[in-house]
Design a protein around this motif. Structure first.
Motif, PDB file in Angstrom:
ATOM      1  N   THR A  49       6.430  -3.510 -15.598  1.00  0.00           N
ATOM      2  CA  THR A  49       6.554  -4.765 -15.156  1.00  0.00           C
ATOM      3  C   THR A  49       7.155  -4.861 -13.819  1.00  0.00           C
ATOM      4  O   THR A  49       7.321  -5.380 -12.725  1.00  0.00           O
ATOM      5  CB  THR A  49       6.837  -6.088 -16.657  1.00  0.00           C
ATOM      6  N   VAL A  50       9.184  -4.187 -13.854  1.00  0.00           N
ATOM      7  CA  VAL A  50      10.021  -4.364 -13.780  1.00  0.00           C
ATOM      8  C   VAL A  50       9.604  -3.099 -12.117  1.00  0.00           C
ATOM      9  O   VAL A  50       9.196  -3.563 -10.965  1.00  0.00           O
ATOM     10  CB  VAL A  50      11.232  -3.644 -13.885  1.00  0.00           C
ATOM     11  N   LEU A  51       9.187  -2.216 -12.474  1.00  0.00           N
ATOM     12  CA  LEU A  51       8.733  -1.298 -11.465  1.00  0.00           C
ATOM     13  C   LEU A  51       7.087  -2.104 -10.948  1.00  0.00           C
ATOM     14  O   LEU A  51       7.509  -1.694  -9.441  1.00  0.00           O
ATOM     15  CB  LEU A  51       7.852   0.291 -11.984  1.00  0.00           C
ATOM     16  N   ASN A  52       6.835  -2.225 -11.126  1.00  0.00           N
ATOM     17  CA  ASN A  52       5.816  -3.545 -10.699  1.00  0.00           C
ATOM     18  C   ASN A  52       6.049  -4.609  -9.419  1.00  0.00           C
ATOM     19  O   ASN A  52       5.622  -4.487  -8.494  1.00  0.00           O
ATOM     20  CB  ASN A  52       4.333  -3.561 -10.835  1.00  0.00           C
ATOM     21  N   ASP A  53       6.445  -5.746 -10.020  1.00  0.00           N
ATOM     22  CA  ASP A  53       7.396  -6.245  -9.023  1.00  0.00           C
ATOM     23  C   ASP A  53       8.452  -5.803  -7.949  1.00  0.00           C
ATOM     24  O   ASP A  53       8.109  -6.325  -7.272  1.00  0.00           O
ATOM     25  CB  ASP A  53       8.228  -7.731 -10.566  1.00  0.00           C
ATOM     26  N   PHE A  54       8.727  -4.283  -8.352  1.00  0.00           N
ATOM     27  CA  PHE A  54      10.003  -3.893  -7.157  1.00  0.00           C
ATOM     28  C   PHE A  54       8.959  -2.797  -6.211  1.00  0.00           C
ATOM     29  O   PHE A  54       8.817  -3.821  -5.507  1.00  0.00           O
ATOM     30  CB  PHE A  54      10.991  -2.915  -7.900  1.00  0.00           C
ATOM     31  N   ILE A  55       8.091  -2.263  -6.468  1.00  0.00           N
ATOM     32  CA  ILE A  55       7.381  -2.363  -5.845  1.00  0.00           C
ATOM     33  C   ILE A  55       6.596  -3.300  -4.702  1.00  0.00           C
ATOM     34  O   ILE A  55       6.965  -3.228  -3.166  1.00  0.00           O
ATOM     35  CB  ILE A  55       6.149  -1.059  -6.240  1.00  0.00           C
ATOM     36  N   HIS A  56       6.644  -4.443  -5.512  1.00  0.00           N
ATOM     37  CA  HIS A  56       5.577  -5.259  -4.651  1.00  0.00           C
ATOM     38  C   HIS A  56       6.334  -6.492  -3.896  1.00  0.00           C
ATOM     39  O   HIS A  56       6.221  -6.768  -2.948  1.00  0.00           O
ATOM     40  CB  HIS A  56       4.733  -6.358  -5.519  1.00  0.00           C
ATOM     41  N   ALA A  57       7.554  -6.555  -4.134  1.00  0.00           N
ATOM     42  CA  ALA A  57       8.603  -7.003  -3.275  1.00  0.00           C
ATOM     43  C   ALA A  57       9.392  -6.811  -1.944  1.00  0.00           C
ATOM     44  O   ALA A  57       9.141  -7.206  -1.265  1.00  0.00           O
ATOM     45  CB  ALA A  57       9.655  -7.505  -4.076  1.00  0.00           C
ATOM     46  N   PHE A  58       8.924  -5.393  -1.508  1.00  0.00           N
ATOM     47  CA  PHE A  58       8.991  -5.596  -0.439  1.00  0.00           C
ATOM     48  C   PHE A  58       8.181  -4.521   0.459  1.00  0.00           C
ATOM     49  O   PHE A  58       8.597  -4.497   1.472  1.00  0.00           O
ATOM     50  CB  PHE A  58      10.372  -4.390  -0.467  1.00  0.00           C
ATOM     51  N   ARG A  59       7.395  -3.211  -0.273  1.00  0.00           N
ATOM     52  CA  ARG A  59       7.074  -2.797   0.151  1.00  0.00           C
ATOM     53  C   ARG A  59       6.013  -2.877   1.983  1.00  0.00           C
ATOM     54  O   ARG A  59       6.197  -1.739   2.849  1.00  0.00           O
ATOM     55  CB  ARG A  59       6.028  -2.364  -0.699  1.00  0.00           C
ATOM     56  N   MET A  60       5.321  -3.841   2.271  1.00  0.00           N
ATOM     57  CA  MET A  60       5.140  -4.290   2.349  1.00  0.00           C
ATOM     58  C   MET A  60       5.673  -4.596   4.176  1.00  0.00           C
ATOM     59  O   MET A  60       4.925  -4.204   4.609  1.00  0.00           O
ATOM     60  CB  MET A  60       3.216  -5.176   2.617  1.00  0.00           C
ATOM     61  N   GLN A  61       6.660  -5.411   3.464  1.00  0.00           N
ATOM     62  CA  GLN A  61       6.829  -6.028   5.162  1.00  0.00           C
ATOM     63  C   GLN A  61       7.724  -4.330   5.581  1.00  0.00           C
ATOM     64  O   GLN A  61       7.516  -4.688   6.701  1.00  0.00           O
ATOM     65  CB  GLN A  61       8.734  -6.617   4.256  1.00  0.00           C
ATOM     66  N   VAL A  62       8.433  -3.844   5.254  1.00  0.00           N
ATOM     67  CA  VAL A  62       8.934  -2.148   5.848  1.00  0.00           C
ATOM     68  C   VAL A  62       7.364  -2.166   5.839  1.00  0.00           C
ATOM     69  O   VAL A  62       7.582  -1.109   7.399  1.00  0.00           O
ATOM     70  CB  VAL A  62       9.270  -2.044   4.293  1.00  0.00           C
ATOM     71  N   PHE A  63       6.907  -1.287   5.445  1.00  0.00           N
ATOM     72  CA  PHE A  63       5.529  -0.573   6.313  1.00  0.00           C
ATOM     73  C   PHE A  63       5.307  -1.452   7.361  1.00  0.00           C
ATOM     74  O   PHE A  63       4.728  -1.196   8.734  1.00  0.00           O
ATOM     75  CB  PHE A  63       4.213  -1.200   5.363  1.00  0.00           C
ATOM     76  N   PHE A  64       5.007  -2.632   7.942  1.00  0.00           N
ATOM     77  CA  PHE A  64       4.301  -3.293   9.458  1.00  0.00           C
ATOM     78  C   PHE A  64       5.716  -3.872   9.954  1.00  0.00           C
ATOM     79  O   PHE A  64       5.155  -3.817  10.726  1.00  0.00           O
ATOM     80  CB  PHE A  64       4.553  -5.450   8.763  1.00  0.00           C
ATOM     81  N   VAL A  65       6.741  -2.883   9.653  1.00  0.00           N
ATOM     82  CA  VAL A  65       7.396  -3.690  10.812  1.00  0.00           C
ATOM     83  C   VAL A  65       8.106  -1.557  11.638  1.00  0.00           C
ATOM     84  O   VAL A  65       7.759  -1.416  12.503  1.00  0.00           O
ATOM     85  CB  VAL A  65       9.164  -2.691   9.762  1.00  0.00           C
TER      86      VAL A  65
END
Length: 374
Positions: A49-65
């Motif tokens: 659950t923690v791993l899933n939350d961590f990935i979800h919390a930042f991945r797409m913001q960095v991707f769109f930059v």
């Protein structure tokens, strides 16, 4: 046409590929997390659950930059109409291909083998339409957002290109960047709250939620990437390690998890989520860029392969993950074992499918939007 020649940004290629491939552990861990999904294990795992939350919390913001960075680079290389055509082909063709070949079969799979869709026969016409919007766009949502950001980029990039006043970006620090993005996030929160008050049904509409709300949320990250291309001092800020940003990422992640568990949808869950993930994405932007620049900024055939494969892997992994969750997860007692077994199996199948599709020119074109020129 611009004659600008630049060295390839290997570290950005690498980060973009790894962020895309993180979609696999994200969705596999979603099966074993406390988040409700189409398929879930009988007992959720805390660490997954923690791993899933961590990935979800930042991945797409960095991707769109990164997407904004490369999109503006290409905008300066081509004439605007040519740029729009090339970008829409690269993004739109895989999107249109994946709907009939991936998400439509996935919809029927979920309808028959899971409880996610519900009693389809009792749905109203609008409920059927809206369910199809959610399910057919599904994990392709970021491609739809990229298409819309590209169309908006026809205007926003021209405005950025024509800006001739010279702000000293060497004097711009993380504080100013954070305030600018938080200002936009607050406007987004106000917009969403007004919709929640006056037109709450719109928030349940799949097309509106993705095409409007998601696009507006990621627009400043997309433009931040374009600014980093235009102003090298800004990119220098991003790739220079800042311990405060590293610490901020940890703090924002704990706040993110608390918000997910203690806030409610009728309250301020989504508005708080927007503010938290904006800051989390900004902090992780520095973490990803600085470590990527240090360790991944060199030519590597393996990285080039992953860059080329990453979109296809992302597109096909989702139905593979659902099939794994439906048919295999119930037979593995250990969540940890199930997670790693799922990673191995899904990556193996996805890469095998990628190699097969490379040998079929039509599929290669449909999933990349690129024509091979001899």
């Amino acid at each position: 046409m611009s004659t600008i020649k630049t060295d390839r940004e290997y570290f950005l290629d690498s980060i973009r590929a790894y962020l895309m491939l993180l979609g696999v552990p994200f969705h596999v861990s979603l099966i074993y997390s406390s988040q409700r999904w189409a398929v879930n294990s009988s007992d959720p795992s805390l660490w997954l659950t923690v791993l899933n939350d961590f990935i979800h919390a930042f991945r797409m913001q960095v991707f769109f930059v990164i997407s904004g960075y490369f999109s503006y680079m290409l905008y300066l290389r081509y004439q605007p109409q040519r740029w729009l055509k090339v970008r829409l082909e690269r993004v739109g063709i895989p999107l249109l291909t994946a709907v009939p070949l991936i998400t439509l079969p996935q919809f029927f799979m979920l309808k028959e083998w899971s409880q996610k869709i519900g009693d389809w026969s009792s749905f109203t016409l609008y409920q059927k339409y809206n369910t199809l919007m959610w399910e057919l766009i599904s994990h392709l949502w970021f491609l739809l957002v990229l298409v819309l950001l590209t169309v908006l980029g026809r205007v926003t990039f021209r405005w950025l290109r024509d800006q001739h006043h010279h702000r000293d970006y060497a004097r711009v620090g993380w504080g100013k960047v954070a305030l600018a993005l938080l200002g936009w996030a607050l406007l987004w929160c106000l917009f969403r709250r007004l919709i929640f008050i006056f037109l709450p049904a719109w928030l349940m509409d799949g097309l509106f939620s993705i095409a409007v709300l998601q696009t507006l949320f990621y627009l400043p990250f997309f433009m931040l990437g374009a600014l980093a291309w235009k102003h090298p001092a800004l990119k220098t800020l991003f790739v220079r390690f800042n311990p405060l940003m590293f610490g901020g990422a940890l703090i924002m992640f704990f706040i993110y998890m608390a918000n997910q568990r203690f806030s409610s949808g009728e309250g301020w869950l989504y508005e708080l989520d927007a503010l938290i993930t904006t800051l989390m994405g900004l902090c992780m932007l520095n973490v990803c860029f600085c470590f990527g620049h240090k360790w991944l900024n060199s030519h590597s055939p393996r990285i080039i392969y992953l860059v080329n494969a990453s979109l296809f892997i992302y597109l096909v992994h989702h139905p593979l993950t659902l099939l794994y969750g439906i048919f295999i997860t119930p037979h593995i007692a250990s969540n940890t074992l199930g997670f790693f077994a799922g990673l191995v199996l899904i990556f193996a199948l996805a890469f095998a499918l990628y190699e097969i599709h490379l040998r079929i020119p039509l599929l290669k074109f449909l999933f990349s939007g690129k024509i091979n020129r001899q």
